[in-house]
Motif scaffolding. Structure first.
Motif, PDB file in Angstrom:
ATOM      1  N   ALA A  10       4.828 -75.314 -66.888  1.00 53.47           N
ATOM      2  CA  ALA A  10       5.873 -75.105 -67.898  1.00 53.47           C
ATOM      3  C   ALA A  10       5.257 -74.862 -69.270  1.00 53.47           C
ATOM      4  N   ARG A  11       4.199 -75.646 -69.563  1.00 60.93           N
ATOM      5  CA  ARG A  11       3.526 -75.441 -70.859  1.00 60.93           C
ATOM      6  C   ARG A  11       2.902 -74.058 -70.933  1.00 60.93           C
ATOM      7  N   ALA A  12       2.273 -73.631 -69.833  1.00 63.16           N
ATOM      8  CA  ALA A  12       1.640 -72.307 -69.820  1.00 63.16           C
ATOM      9  C   ALA A  12       2.681 -71.208 -69.993  1.00 63.16           C
ATOM     10  N   ALA A  13       3.816 -71.352 -69.287  1.00 60.29           N
ATOM     11  CA  ALA A  13       4.873 -70.351 -69.424  1.00 60.29           C
ATOM     12  C   ALA A  13       5.422 -70.325 -70.842  1.00 60.29           C
ATOM     13  N   HIS A  14       5.605 -71.516 -71.435  1.00 63.19           N
ATOM     14  CA  HIS A  14       6.094 -71.583 -72.816  1.00 63.19           C
ATOM     15  C   HIS A  14       5.108 -70.917 -73.759  1.00 63.19           C
ATOM     16  N   GLY A  15       3.795 -71.198 -73.559  1.00 66.31           N
ATOM     17  CA  GLY A  15       2.784 -70.602 -74.425  1.00 66.31           C
ATOM     18  C   GLY A  15       2.755 -69.092 -74.321  1.00 66.31           C
ATOM     19  N   THR A  16       2.913 -68.572 -73.103  1.00 69.34           N
ATOM     20  CA  THR A  16       2.928 -67.123 -72.910  1.00 69.34           C
ATOM     21  C   THR A  16       4.131 -66.493 -73.596  1.00 69.34           C
ATOM     22  N   GLY A  17       5.278 -67.133 -73.460  1.00 65.87           N
ATOM     23  CA  GLY A  17       6.484 -66.609 -74.103  1.00 65.87           C
ATOM     24  C   GLY A  17       6.382 -66.626 -75.613  1.00 65.87           C
ATOM     25  N   VAL A  18       5.855 -67.712 -76.161  1.00 64.83           N
ATOM     26  CA  VAL A  18       5.690 -67.819 -77.607  1.00 64.83           C
ATOM     27  C   VAL A  18       4.724 -66.752 -78.109  1.00 64.83           C
ATOM     28  N   ALA A  19       3.626 -66.551 -77.383  1.00 60.78           N
ATOM     29  CA  ALA A  19       2.642 -65.547 -77.801  1.00 60.78           C
ATOM     30  C   ALA A  19       3.253 -64.154 -77.799  1.00 60.78           C
ATOM     31  N   ALA A  20       4.060 -63.855 -76.779  1.00 60.53           N
ATOM     32  CA  ALA A  20       4.701 -62.533 -76.715  1.00 60.53           C
ATOM     33  C   ALA A  20       5.668 -62.344 -77.876  1.00 60.53           C
ATOM     34  N   ALA A  21       6.455 -63.375 -78.187  1.00 61.10           N
ATOM     35  CA  ALA A  21       7.396 -63.291 -79.309  1.00 61.10           C
ATOM     36  C   ALA A  21       6.647 -63.134 -80.620  1.00 61.10           C
ATOM     37  N   ALA A  22       5.557 -63.887 -80.779  1.00 63.27           N
ATOM     38  CA  ALA A  22       4.783 -63.814 -82.013  1.00 63.27           C
ATOM     39  C   ALA A  22       4.161 -62.432 -82.197  1.00 63.27           C
ATOM     40  N   ARG A  23       3.617 -61.876 -81.144  1.00 63.40           N
ATOM     41  CA  ARG A  23       2.996 -60.544 -81.248  1.00 63.40           C
ATOM     42  C   ARG A  23       4.035 -59.480 -81.602  1.00 63.40           C
ATOM     43  N   ALA A  24       5.215 -59.576 -80.986  1.00 66.81           N
ATOM     44  CA  ALA A  24       6.282 -58.630 -81.319  1.00 66.81           C
ATOM     45  C   ALA A  24       6.681 -58.768 -82.785  1.00 66.81           C
ATOM     46  N   GLY A  25       6.783 -60.004 -83.263  1.00 64.46           N
ATOM     47  CA  GLY A  25       7.154 -60.239 -84.655  1.00 64.46           C
ATOM     48  C   GLY A  25       6.117 -59.739 -85.635  1.00 64.46           C
ATOM     49  N   LEU A  26       4.858 -59.992 -85.345  1.00 60.78           N
ATOM     50  CA  LEU A  26       3.790 -59.530 -86.231  1.00 60.78           C
ATOM     51  C   LEU A  26       3.736 -58.002 -86.275  1.00 60.78           C
ATOM     52  N   ALA A  27       3.951 -57.368 -85.124  1.00 59.20           N
ATOM     53  CA  ALA A  27       3.967 -55.903 -85.097  1.00 59.20           C
ATOM     54  C   ALA A  27       5.125 -55.360 -85.938  1.00 59.20           C
ATOM     55  N   ALA A  28       6.302 -55.972 -85.809  1.00 56.93           N
ATOM     56  CA  ALA A  28       7.458 -55.522 -86.598  1.00 56.93           C
ATOM     57  C   ALA A  28       7.212 -55.730 -88.086  1.00 56.93           C
ATOM     58  N   ARG A  29       6.652 -56.892 -88.449  1.00 53.15           N
ATOM     59  CA  ARG A  29       6.347 -57.143 -89.857  1.00 53.15           C
ATOM     60  C   ARG A  29       5.334 -56.131 -90.379  1.00 53.15           C
ATOM     61  N   GLY A  30       4.337 -55.818 -89.572  1.00 52.20           N
ATOM     62  CA  GLY A  30       3.344 -54.849 -89.998  1.00 52.20           C
ATOM     63  C   GLY A  30       3.941 -53.483 -90.265  1.00 52.20           C
ATOM     64  N   VAL A  31       4.844 -53.035 -89.389  1.00 51.05           N
ATOM     65  CA  VAL A  31       5.503 -51.740 -89.573  1.00 51.05           C
ATOM     66  C   VAL A  31       6.313 -51.724 -90.859  1.00 51.05           C
ATOM     67  N   LEU A  32       7.075 -52.802 -91.104  1.00 48.38           N
ATOM     68  CA  LEU A  32       7.899 -52.852 -92.322  1.00 48.38           C
ATOM     69  C   LEU A  32       7.037 -52.796 -93.574  1.00 48.38           C
ATOM     70  N   TYR A  33       5.946 -53.547 -93.607  1.00 45.87           N
ATOM     71  CA  TYR A  33       5.104 -53.546 -94.798  1.00 45.87           C
ATOM     72  C   TYR A  33       4.406 -52.211 -95.005  1.00 45.87           C
ATOM     73  N   LEU A  34       4.029 -51.540 -93.938  1.00 42.45           N
ATOM     74  CA  LEU A  34       3.429 -50.215 -94.087  1.00 42.45           C
ATOM     75  C   LEU A  34       4.436 -49.225 -94.663  1.00 42.45           C
ATOM     76  N   LEU A  35       5.681 -49.309 -94.212  1.00 41.39           N
ATOM     77  CA  LEU A  35       6.710 -48.416 -94.745  1.00 41.39           C
ATOM     78  C   LEU A  35       7.021 -48.744 -96.204  1.00 41.39           C
ATOM     79  N   ILE A  36       7.131 -50.032 -96.534  1.00 40.36           N
ATOM     80  CA  ILE A  36       7.382 -50.423 -97.923  1.00 40.36           C
ATOM     81  C   ILE A  36       6.239 -49.950 -98.820  1.00 40.36           C
ATOM     82  N   ALA A  37       5.012 -50.090 -98.335  1.00 40.81           N
ATOM     83  CA  ALA A  37       3.851 -49.646 -99.114  1.00 40.81           C
ATOM     84  C   ALA A  37       3.898 -48.136 -99.345  1.00 40.81           C
ATOM     85  N   ALA A  38       4.271 -47.370 -98.320  1.00 41.20           N
ATOM     86  CA  ALA A  38       4.358 -45.917 -98.468  1.00 41.20           C
ATOM     87  C   ALA A  38       5.423 -45.533 -99.491  1.00 41.20           C
TER      88      ALA A  38
END
Length: 274
Positions: A10-38
């Protein structure tokens, strides 16, 4: 036969899910900041009329091919960011000190912030064009005007401004001291990769912190003068840099810094430890 996972699974599954959510969030934040910078760089060099903020970035994204799909993807990614911060607030983070009460409270604040941002972007993707692409300047002035009319409103606005300014200083100091390094996977990074991440993390974090600190200062000014027009969102805050003696070149430097932070967010998708 077991029909449920044991605690370690259960801990491993939770960790995998959290990592996937975090990576998606960081990618979205990165896209927004690149667009704002442009957008900010366009304002500095061409005197553009676009909004250099989240709303402008979402609008810019929506105008690209498959724009609505891209906006949905960013909104869903930001939901992932919010869920990641919620997980840290409830269960603690991956770092050695991330289970302390202070860290969990900070994660809870981030959860509220990213939930609001994700909600506005999703609303825009769903067809409410006044939501995700709304001007942060108008939102800041409207919110400031409402709070100023409350009993003790001036003190509340001043406290909020001081909090945002303090957050800007904190972001700047953490970037300059490379505090992000404790979340990285150094064994998997080459020396060149570590140097590149440091350039992105320090340059991007300092620029982001400077913008936060300036926005907080404007909120304090709005409280002192009892004038909500002095409150500024991201767009007006960035344009203020162009009004300094350094002129539009200072805004261009800040815009490049925000682009570095966008790239840093994307780098964290690969190199951050969750």
């Amino acid at each position: 036969m077991r029909w449920w996972p044991d605690r370690s699974e259960a801990r491993a599954a939770h960790g995998t899910g959290v990592a996937a959510a975090a990576r998606a969030g960081l990618a979205a934040r990165g896209v927004l900041y690149l667009l704002i910078a442009a957008l900010a760089l366009r304002i500095a060099l061409i005197d553009g009329s676009e909004q250099a903020d989240r709303g402008g970035a979402v609008q810019e994204l929506a105008e690209r091919p498959f724009g609505r799909v891209l906006v949905w993807a960013v909104g869903i990614g930001l939901i992932g960011m919010a869920l990641w911060r919620l997980s840290e607030a409830v269960f603690g983070g991956a770092g050695p000190d991330d289970s302390k009460a202070r860290k969990r409270l900070l994660s809870a604040v981030r959860f509220v912030f990213y939930s609001a941002v994700a909600g506005s972007v999703i609303a825009f993707a769903a067809g409410e064009r006044s939501s995700g692409a709304g001007s942060t300047d108008e939102q800041s002035r409207d919110a400031t005007a409402r709070v100023l009319d409350w009993p003790g409103g001036q003190a509340l606005v001043a406290a909020a401004g001081a909090g945002v300014a303090a957050a800007g200083v904190w972001i700047t100091v953490r970037a300059a001291t490379r505090a992000y390094r404790r979340h990285l996977k150094p064994a998997q990074m080459s020396p060149a990769t570590r140097r590149t991440v440091d350039v992105l993390g320090v340059g991007g974090g300092v620029s982001r912190g400077l913008v936060f600190a300036a926005a907080g200062g404007f909120a304090i000014r709005a409280a002192v003068t009892y004038d909500p027009d002095h409150a500024k969102g991201l767009d007006d805050t960035l344009r203020t840099f162009a009004d300094t003696p350094a002129g539009p070149w200072l805004l261009a430097v800040v815009a490049v810094g925000l682009a570095l932070f966008g790239l840093f967010s994307l780098a964290m998708v690969r190199w951050r430890n969750f």
